[in-house]
Design an enzyme around this catalytic site. Structure first.
Site, short mmCIF file in Angstrom:
data_model
loop_
_atom_site.label_atom_id
_atom_site.label_comp_id
_atom_site.label_asym_id
_atom_site.label_seq_id
_atom_site.Cartn_x
_atom_site.Cartn_y
_atom_site.Cartn_z
N SER A 145 0.86 -1.19 0.00
CA SER A 145 0.00 0.00 0.00
C SER A 145 0.89 1.23 0.00
CB SER A 145 -0.85 -0.03 1.28
OG SER A 145 -1.34 1.25 1.60
N TYR A 158 -3.30 -0.93 10.08
CA TYR A 158 -3.17 -1.23 8.65
C TYR A 158 -1.78 -0.80 8.16
CZ TYR A 158 -4.32 -0.97 3.62
OH TYR A 158 -4.34 -1.12 2.24
C1 GCO Z 1 -7.12 4.84 3.92
C2 GCO Z 1 -7.18 3.90 2.73
C3 GCO Z 1 -5.78 3.54 2.24
C4 GCO Z 1 -5.93 2.82 0.91
C5 GCO Z 1 -4.63 2.33 0.33
C6 GCO Z 1 -3.71 3.43 -0.05
O1 GCO Z 1 -7.99 4.72 4.80
O2 GCO Z 1 -6.22 5.71 3.92
O3 GCO Z 1 -7.91 2.74 3.05
O4 GCO Z 1 -5.15 2.74 3.21
O5 GCO Z 1 -6.75 1.69 1.06
O6 GCO Z 1 -3.99 1.44 1.21
O7 GCO Z 1 -2.53 2.88 -0.59
#
Ligand code: GCO
Length: 254
Positions: A145, A158
């Site tokens: 990501s 995440y």
């Molecule tokens: C967020 C998004 C991001 C995208 C992606 C960007 O809440 O900022 O979900 O995490 O999904 O990963 O690269």
């Protein structure tokens, strides 16, 4: 263009009954690969299989919990028993949880880390064991990501998981490259999917993304196809441990 021809190769793409995974699976199939699509929702998986089969692609399906080591072993054993060998693994399945760290619960943290990072280790390890035993090399493509490299508030678990995916990719390359396994990652930018739809629908966030991205648009899942085919093909035989950001230029500018 045999450099990008995947004829005779089989690709397993996790989380591929929709979104980024489905687009990458379709792209790999269009380049000649036999594909194994994966998902936990039987109806969605069957619908995806139907679409791809109607387009003339050879599609297998598998359904298992990517965080469950025994389930992974059983699924891979079932594929082997059917004579299916995996030449290309795309660790795509993942989840998002938007919570400030101060409010994040331990079980929520664990769920995100297990789903996005530990699963990539478990499935990658077991598929690499098969590739090494077969002695014909292979391709492992982990989906990171923008958050493999930068952070924003409320997506700490995440971000930690996707940062881990980047360095796990380098670790896999460090240990498995000698077996002719190329392990790389793709870092998708802000792409329109089910996971980001709430952000797309938020006028303020949407304006920020369009303004902050040099390409002045959100990405779409199809924007990943060229990169995943490249990393799955002989064209990237000397590329290892890299992450390619497909982000409209967002990470390149302030
Ligand atoms: C967020 C998004 C991001 C995208 C992606 C960007 O809440 O900022 O979900 O995490 O999904 O990963 O690269």
């Amino acid at each position: 263009m045999s450099l990008f021809d995947l004829t005779g190769r089989t690709a397993l793409i996790t989380g591929s009954s929709g979104g980024l995974g489905f687009a990458m699976a379709r792209g790999l199939a269009q380049s000649g690969a036999q594909i194994i699509i994966h998902g936990r929702n039987g109806d969605k998986l069957e619908a995806a299989r139907g679409i791809l089969s109607k387009e003339g692609h050879h599609v297998l399906t598998t359904s298992f919990d990517i965080t469950d080591e025994a389930a992974i072993e059983q699924a891979l054993a079932a594929l082997s028993a059917d004579g299916v060998t995996i030449d290309i693994l795309v660790n795509n399945a993942g989840m998002q949880l938007r919570r400030p760290l101060l409010e994040l619960k331990r079980d929520q943290w664990d769920t995100v880390i297990n789903t996005n990072l530990t699963s990539t280790f478990l499935l990658g390890r077991n598929v690499a064991r098969q590739m090494i035993e077969r002695g014909k090399g292979g391709k492992i493509i982990n989906i990171g990501s923008l958050m493999s490299s930068v952070a924003r508030p409320t997506v700490g678990a995440y971000t930690a998981s996707k940062g881990g995916v980047r360095l796990l990719t380098q670790s896999m390359a460090a240990e498995w490259a000698e077996h002719n396994i190329q392990t790389n990652a793709i870092g998708p930018g802000y792409m329109i999917t089910e996971m980001t739809q709430p952000l797309v629908d938020d006028p303020k966030f949407n304006d920020w993304i369009v303004g902050r991205t040099p390409s002045k648009r959100w990405g779409v899942p199809e924007d990943l196809v060229g990169t995943v085919v490249y990393l799955a093909s002989p064209a990237s035989s000397y590329v290892n441990g890299q992450i390619i950001y497909v982000d409209g230029g967002m990470l390149a500018v302030l």
